[in-house]
Design an enzyme around this catalytic site. Structure first.
Site, short mmCIF file in Angstrom:
data_model
loop_
_atom_site.label_atom_id
_atom_site.label_comp_id
_atom_site.label_asym_id
_atom_site.label_seq_id
_atom_site.Cartn_x
_atom_site.Cartn_y
_atom_site.Cartn_z
N LYS A 1 0.55 -1.28 -0.45
CA LYS A 1 0.22 0.69 0.18
C LYS A 1 0.94 0.98 -0.41
CE LYS A 1 -4.26 -2.25 2.09
NZ LYS A 1 -3.99 -3.05 1.95
C1 LIG Z 1 -4.33 -4.14 1.63
C2 LIG Z 1 -4.05 -5.81 1.11
C3 LIG Z 1 -3.94 -6.72 0.86
C4 LIG Z 1 -5.43 -6.36 -0.23
O1 LIG Z 1 -5.80 -5.80 -0.75
P1 LIG Z 1 -6.59 -5.13 -1.83
O2 LIG Z 1 -6.03 -4.95 -3.06
O3 LIG Z 1 -7.68 -4.50 -0.95
O4 LIG Z 1 -7.33 -5.95 -2.63
C5 LIG Z 1 -3.22 -7.71 0.98
N1 LIG Z 1 -2.15 -7.94 0.93
C6 LIG Z 1 -1.87 -7.37 2.00
C7 LIG Z 1 -0.21 -7.52 2.87
C8 LIG Z 1 -2.28 -5.17 2.44
O5 LIG Z 1 -2.11 -4.96 3.71
#
Ligand SMILES: *Cc1c(COP(=O)(O)O)cnc(C)c1O
Length: 429
Positions: free
Chosen positions: A107
């Site tokens: 993210k």
């Molecule tokens: C947020 C997150 C996800 C999921 O991602 P999306 O884009 O919401 O599908 C998967 N793995 C980790 C470690 C995350 O922080």
């Protein structure tokens, strides 16, 4: 580039407006009006380009002339100041490690890009902004780190008290300055409800320029397309033809960004949407019925989402056709038990250490490769150390620390799970 709402009842807006507003007023999600194919010269040169050069070429299309090229170059350079290495795990199984940013989860890319776009636009228009974000852990820490010290922007993060890890809490509650962490007496859904109510409250919106940093914001979702191109470019040339991409998913922003990269011409043959027990999308792919459910707690907790918001964007990309979507995407869900044994098995047979989220992606890929021959690439979305309490018992050893607990004071503000109290807090701040 203009952006329309997936619900079709809001007016089209510029990139800037879409970024400021976050959500269209008809409660849909913004989508780019066109998704152009990149020229073949871009693809033939791909492995000569740096991550930042790829990033600029991709994002320039979506930003258009709303940010001058020179400034956009700078924003992209700062956003992508991290490594995104491709690693070979097994024969025909590769992983793209997206966890080398400041909060050790993917993210960071979206959060940093969004923070810099908002900062640029708010300075241009001389608007002071308040960013609201509800988090179950990873989003809040990425947003806090991404916006820390960014001028003209205040960030208010709502997280459920006692429901996030110590690392996550430390990363959002110790910064201070323009970052405020509200520790809500409730669960994640309560935090999300409080934030949604704030966006719909006329009085608050008159007083403050509110915007969202969740993955509903186009400037968080779109830059995630960049690393699909970069991952492809790192594959050995002979492995690029028959490529299947496996994406461990929760809110499906990361997967949607991959679908957009594919639409821009990246030759991905098939996608795998892999979930934990929160199987709303895999179920839809199998049956054509979408049934939102309350979220279930799992060991891959950043994917504990029962009603994923980006599903609206996925559907929009296939004009609402279940048939078309399932030709390009298959889905499966995996239990905590399967996830744990995948971590153990992969470590014992290859030495590679999966985190619980990447493990779900690996499981989906291995299942698919049993019946179809292809090159598989799964996304590793978090550093295993972030989930060491789950990972260490499976691999039977301690992980090398990448995060340290600093002796810093936690500065969160306790908040009752009550909208009037939250509203008063924002009005007084
Ligand atoms: C947020 C997150 C996800 C999921 O991602 P999306 O884009 O919401 O599908 C998967 N793995 C980790 C470690 C995350 O922080």
């Amino acid at each position: 580039m203009n952006y329309y709402s997936t619900n079709g009842n809001a007016k089209k807006v510029s990139f800037q407006e879409a970024v400021f507003k976050g959500l269209p007023e008809d409660n849909g999600l913004y989508m780019p009006e066109t998704i152009p194919t990149l020229p073949s010269s871009f693809f033939s040169n791909l492995d000569q380009l740096s991550l930042s050069e790829i990033g600029f070429k991709v994002m320039q299309i979506f930003v258009g002339n709303e940010i001058p090229d020179k400034k956009l170059h700078q924003i992209i350079d700062e956003t992508l100041r991290l490594e995104i290495p491709l690693k070979k795990v097994q024969d025909d199984v590769f992983t793209l490690e997206l966890f080398h940013g400041p909060t050790f989860a993917f993210k960071d890319v979206g959060a940093r890009f969004l923070a810099r776009c908002l900062s640029y636009f708010s300075r241009q228009s001389n608007k002071k902004l308040t960013v609201l974000v509800a988090t179950s852990g990873d989003t809040g820490s990425a947003v806090a780190q991404g916006f820390y010290g960014v001028p003209n922007i205040d960030v208010v993060i709502l997280y459920p008290s006692g429901k996030i890890s110590r690392f996550q809490e430390q990363q959002m509650t110790t910064l201070g300055k323009n970052i405020t962490a509200l520790e809500v007496d409730g669960v994640f859904d309560d935090c999300q409800r409080l934030v949604k109510s704030a966006f719909l409250d006329d009085e608050l919106n008159e007083e403050l320029n509110l915007t969202s940093a969740n993955s509903i914001n186009i400037a968080r979702m779109l830059p995630q397309s960049i690393y699909y191109f970069y991952g492809f470019a790192q594959l050995p040339a002979e492995k690029r033809k028959n490529l299947v991409l496996s994406v461990p998913s929760g809110n499906y922003g990361n997967l949607t960004a991959g679908l957009i990269a594919q639409k821009m011409g990246l030759p991905i043959k098939h996608f795998l949407a892999c979930s934990n027990s929160n199987d709303t999308v895999p179920k839809y792919l199998k049956t054509g019925e979408y049934e939102a459910k309350p979220s279930i707690s799992t060991i891959s907790n950043a994917m504990d989402v029962g009603d994923p918001s980006n599903f609206a964007r996925m559907l929009d990309l296939y004009s609402g056709s279940h048939q078309k979507m399932k030709e390009n995407i298959s889905g499966d869900s995996y239990s905590d038990e399967e996830t744990r044994s995948a971590i153990k098995k992969v470590y014992e047979s290859t030495g590679y250490i999966l985190d619980p989220h990447g493990a779900v992606g690996w499981l989906g890929l291995k299942k698919y490769l049993k019946s179809t021959s292809a090159t598989g690439l799964f996304l590793e979305t978090a550093h295993p150390y972030k989930f060491k309490d789950t990972v260490e018992p499976e691999i039977g050893k301690k992980l090398t620390p990448v995060l340290e607990f600093k002796d810093q004071e936690k500065r969160s503000v306790p908040l009752e799970n009550n909208f009037q109290v939250f509203k008063q807090f924002l009005m007084d701040a």
